[in-house]
Design a protein around this motif. Structure first.
Motif, PDB file in Angstrom:
ATOM      1  N   LEU A 125      29.305  62.960  33.714  1.00  0.00           N
ATOM      2  CA  LEU A 125      29.101  61.414  34.438  1.00  0.00           C
ATOM      3  C   LEU A 125      30.179  60.553  33.741  1.00  0.00           C
ATOM      4  O   LEU A 125      31.042  59.809  34.628  1.00  0.00           O
ATOM      5  CB  LEU A 125      27.846  60.868  34.306  1.00  0.00           C
ATOM      6  N   ALA A 126      30.571  60.518  32.588  1.00  0.00           N
ATOM      7  CA  ALA A 126      31.412  59.595  31.813  1.00  0.00           C
ATOM      8  C   ALA A 126      31.999  60.581  30.545  1.00  0.00           C
ATOM      9  O   ALA A 126      31.300  61.213  30.141  1.00  0.00           O
ATOM     10  CB  ALA A 126      30.706  58.410  31.600  1.00  0.00           C
ATOM     11  N   THR A 127      33.198  59.818  30.433  1.00  0.00           N
ATOM     12  CA  THR A 127      33.771  60.457  28.792  1.00  0.00           C
ATOM     13  C   THR A 127      34.694  61.647  29.150  1.00  0.00           C
ATOM     14  O   THR A 127      34.137  62.501  29.912  1.00  0.00           O
ATOM     15  CB  THR A 127      33.095  60.367  27.604  1.00  0.00           C
ATOM     16  N   GLU A 128      35.581  61.758  28.300  1.00  0.00           N
ATOM     17  CA  GLU A 128      36.379  63.144  28.232  1.00  0.00           C
ATOM     18  C   GLU A 128      35.894  63.818  26.870  1.00  0.00           C
ATOM     19  O   GLU A 128      36.589  64.737  26.469  1.00  0.00           O
ATOM     20  CB  GLU A 128      37.860  62.641  28.045  1.00  0.00           C
ATOM     21  N   ARG A 129      34.893  63.623  26.457  1.00  0.00           N
ATOM     22  CA  ARG A 129      34.463  64.172  24.962  1.00  0.00           C
ATOM     23  C   ARG A 129      34.363  65.776  25.125  1.00  0.00           C
ATOM     24  O   ARG A 129      35.021  66.432  24.225  1.00  0.00           O
ATOM     25  CB  ARG A 129      33.209  63.499  24.537  1.00  0.00           C
ATOM     26  N   ASP A 130      33.791  66.116  26.159  1.00  0.00           N
ATOM     27  CA  ASP A 130      33.699  67.689  26.217  1.00  0.00           C
ATOM     28  C   ASP A 130      35.004  68.424  26.322  1.00  0.00           C
ATOM     29  O   ASP A 130      35.540  69.268  25.443  1.00  0.00           O
ATOM     30  CB  ASP A 130      32.820  68.074  27.377  1.00  0.00           C
ATOM     31  N   ALA A 131      35.976  67.750  27.173  1.00  0.00           N
ATOM     32  CA  ALA A 131      37.573  68.231  27.086  1.00  0.00           C
ATOM     33  C   ALA A 131      38.136  68.136  25.874  1.00  0.00           C
ATOM     34  O   ALA A 131      38.692  69.090  25.606  1.00  0.00           O
ATOM     35  CB  ALA A 131      38.233  67.719  28.200  1.00  0.00           C
ATOM     36  N   GLU A 132      37.935  67.328  25.186  1.00  0.00           N
ATOM     37  CA  GLU A 132      38.650  67.138  23.969  1.00  0.00           C
ATOM     38  C   GLU A 132      37.916  68.196  22.741  1.00  0.00           C
ATOM     39  O   GLU A 132      38.848  68.748  22.281  1.00  0.00           O
ATOM     40  CB  GLU A 132      38.251  65.607  23.217  1.00  0.00           C
ATOM     41  N   ARG A 133      37.030  68.523  22.948  1.00  0.00           N
ATOM     42  CA  ARG A 133      36.203  69.424  22.203  1.00  0.00           C
ATOM     43  C   ARG A 133      36.797  70.900  22.531  1.00  0.00           C
ATOM     44  O   ARG A 133      37.221  71.494  21.540  1.00  0.00           O
ATOM     45  CB  ARG A 133      34.540  69.414  22.393  1.00  0.00           C
ATOM     46  N   ILE A 134      37.086  71.131  23.654  1.00  0.00           N
ATOM     47  CA  ILE A 134      37.555  72.263  24.258  1.00  0.00           C
ATOM     48  C   ILE A 134      38.981  72.537  23.682  1.00  0.00           C
ATOM     49  O   ILE A 134      39.542  73.487  23.294  1.00  0.00           O
ATOM     50  CB  ILE A 134      37.405  72.823  25.692  1.00  0.00           C
ATOM     51  N   ARG A 135      39.861  71.554  24.210  1.00  0.00           N
ATOM     52  CA  ARG A 135      41.124  71.481  23.588  1.00  0.00           C
ATOM     53  C   ARG A 135      41.503  71.419  21.997  1.00  0.00           C
ATOM     54  O   ARG A 135      42.309  72.185  21.622  1.00  0.00           O
ATOM     55  CB  ARG A 135      41.852  69.996  24.077  1.00  0.00           C
ATOM     56  N   ALA A 136      40.439  71.136  21.227  1.00  0.00           N
ATOM     57  CA  ALA A 136      40.270  71.231  19.780  1.00  0.00           C
ATOM     58  C   ALA A 136      40.253  72.550  19.393  1.00  0.00           C
ATOM     59  O   ALA A 136      40.502  72.881  18.255  1.00  0.00           O
ATOM     60  CB  ALA A 136      39.223  70.436  19.164  1.00  0.00           C
ATOM     61  N   VAL A 137      39.729  73.429  19.941  1.00  0.00           N
ATOM     62  CA  VAL A 137      39.671  75.142  19.826  1.00  0.00           C
ATOM     63  C   VAL A 137      40.714  75.804  20.614  1.00  0.00           C
ATOM     64  O   VAL A 137      40.792  76.851  20.523  1.00  0.00           O
ATOM     65  CB  VAL A 137      38.126  75.671  20.079  1.00  0.00           C
ATOM     66  N   GLY A 138      41.829  74.864  21.112  1.00  0.00           N
ATOM     67  CA  GLY A 138      42.874  75.696  21.755  1.00  0.00           C
ATOM     68  C   GLY A 138      43.026  76.221  23.238  1.00  0.00           C
ATOM     69  O   GLY A 138      43.987  76.739  23.487  1.00  0.00           O
ATOM     70  N   ALA A 139      42.166  75.742  23.963  1.00  0.00           N
ATOM     71  CA  ALA A 139      42.159  75.974  25.520  1.00  0.00           C
ATOM     72  C   ALA A 139      42.486  74.722  26.272  1.00  0.00           C
ATOM     73  O   ALA A 139      42.286  73.305  25.727  1.00  0.00           O
ATOM     74  CB  ALA A 139      40.948  76.560  26.132  1.00  0.00           C
ATOM     75  N   LYS A 140      43.261  74.827  27.390  1.00  0.00           N
ATOM     76  CA  LYS A 140      43.583  73.957  28.414  1.00  0.00           C
ATOM     77  C   LYS A 140      42.362  73.425  28.979  1.00  0.00           C
ATOM     78  O   LYS A 140      41.708  74.090  29.261  1.00  0.00           O
ATOM     79  CB  LYS A 140      44.507  74.283  29.311  1.00  0.00           C
TER      80      LYS A 140
END
Ligand code: GDP
Ligand code: MG
Length: 215
Positions: free
Chosen positions: A66-81
């Motif tokens: 619904l809001a925020t980019e937090r989950d995408a940031e978590r995934i980027r942190a482990v190396g995936a687009k």
């Protein structure tokens, strides 16, 4: 006064889903829609999956919230687009939202695309995104009655992952009953038990993913 209908409004979900499906077929991308209630552990499971399987598959992730980019940031942190879709209050992803995110990926360079749907055990099950595979995560703290109380979600699952089994000693969750209930609601669904915290059972999830490439 003239009212011009937005062409987008006529472009219904199923059309957009089949458009996505064609794109995935052309690029030979295996796409998995991951659904659960909020907090069942979708992002944690995907973090672990990206970390474990990035040397085998080129992985991309679309995140829906619904809001925020937090989950995408978590995934980027482990190396995936990862591309975040913020739905602005809408309780599910739809195929058009996904189609808008797809140009951000070079799908010819992606073997495995996860779509983490908005945390919700009702709405996301009704919207085809064009994916071939649907996984539903249930977690120990939610209780084993959720399968019969939210059958629509469990009916569309190809695989049900029971997550947070490390919490079994502290909470009343009847796994045998959950399996029976799933059998009643969706006899075709596979069922695996994991802990994204202790990594117990994660190999069976990874093997399930590998099996999709052998079909
Ligand atoms: N004990 C335990 N906690 C977990 C497990 N998987 C996820 N969590 C925790 O559950 C919370 C929600 O996880 P998250 O992945 O953000 O859930 P999502 O909302 O479905 O994406 C976080 O605090 C995670 O650390 C697990 O297997 N065991
Ligand atoms: Mg999440």
């Amino acid at each position: 006064m003239k009212i011009i209908l937005d062409q987008d409004a006529l472009f219904d979900n199923n059309k957009a889903a089949s458009f996505n499906r064609d794109i995935f077929a052309k690029s030979k991308t295996v796409v998995i829609n991951v659904m659960s209630s909020p907090g069942a552990g979708k992002t944690t499971l995907l973090e672990k999956t990206v970390s474990a399987l990035s040397n085998e598959f080129r992985i991309g992730v679309i995140e829906g919230d619904l809001a925020t980019e937090r989950d995408a940031e978590r995934i980027r942190a482990v190396g995936a687009k990862a591309i975040q879709i913020e739905t602005n209050g809408i309780c599910h992803l739809d195929a058009r939202m996904v189609s808008k995110a797809l140009p951000e990926f070079d799908l010819d360079e992606i073997d495995l695309l996860f779509i983490e749907n908005v945390g919700n055990l009702v709405c996301p099950s009704k919207f085809d995104l064009g994916q071939e595979h649907q996984v539903v995560i249930l977690s120990i703290p939610e209780g084993n009655d959720k399968i019969v109380k939210y059958p629509v979600m469990f009916r569309v699952a190809e695989l049900v992952i029971l997550n947070k089994i490390d919490l079994l000693p502290y909470l009343d969750f009847d796994i045998e009953q959950a399996k029976k209930d799933l059998q009643g609601v969706n006899p075709k669904s596979e069922f695996i038990q994991v802990s994204s915290k202790s990594d117990e059972g994660m190999e069976s999830w990874f093997d399930w993913i590998r099996s999709l490439f052998e079909r």
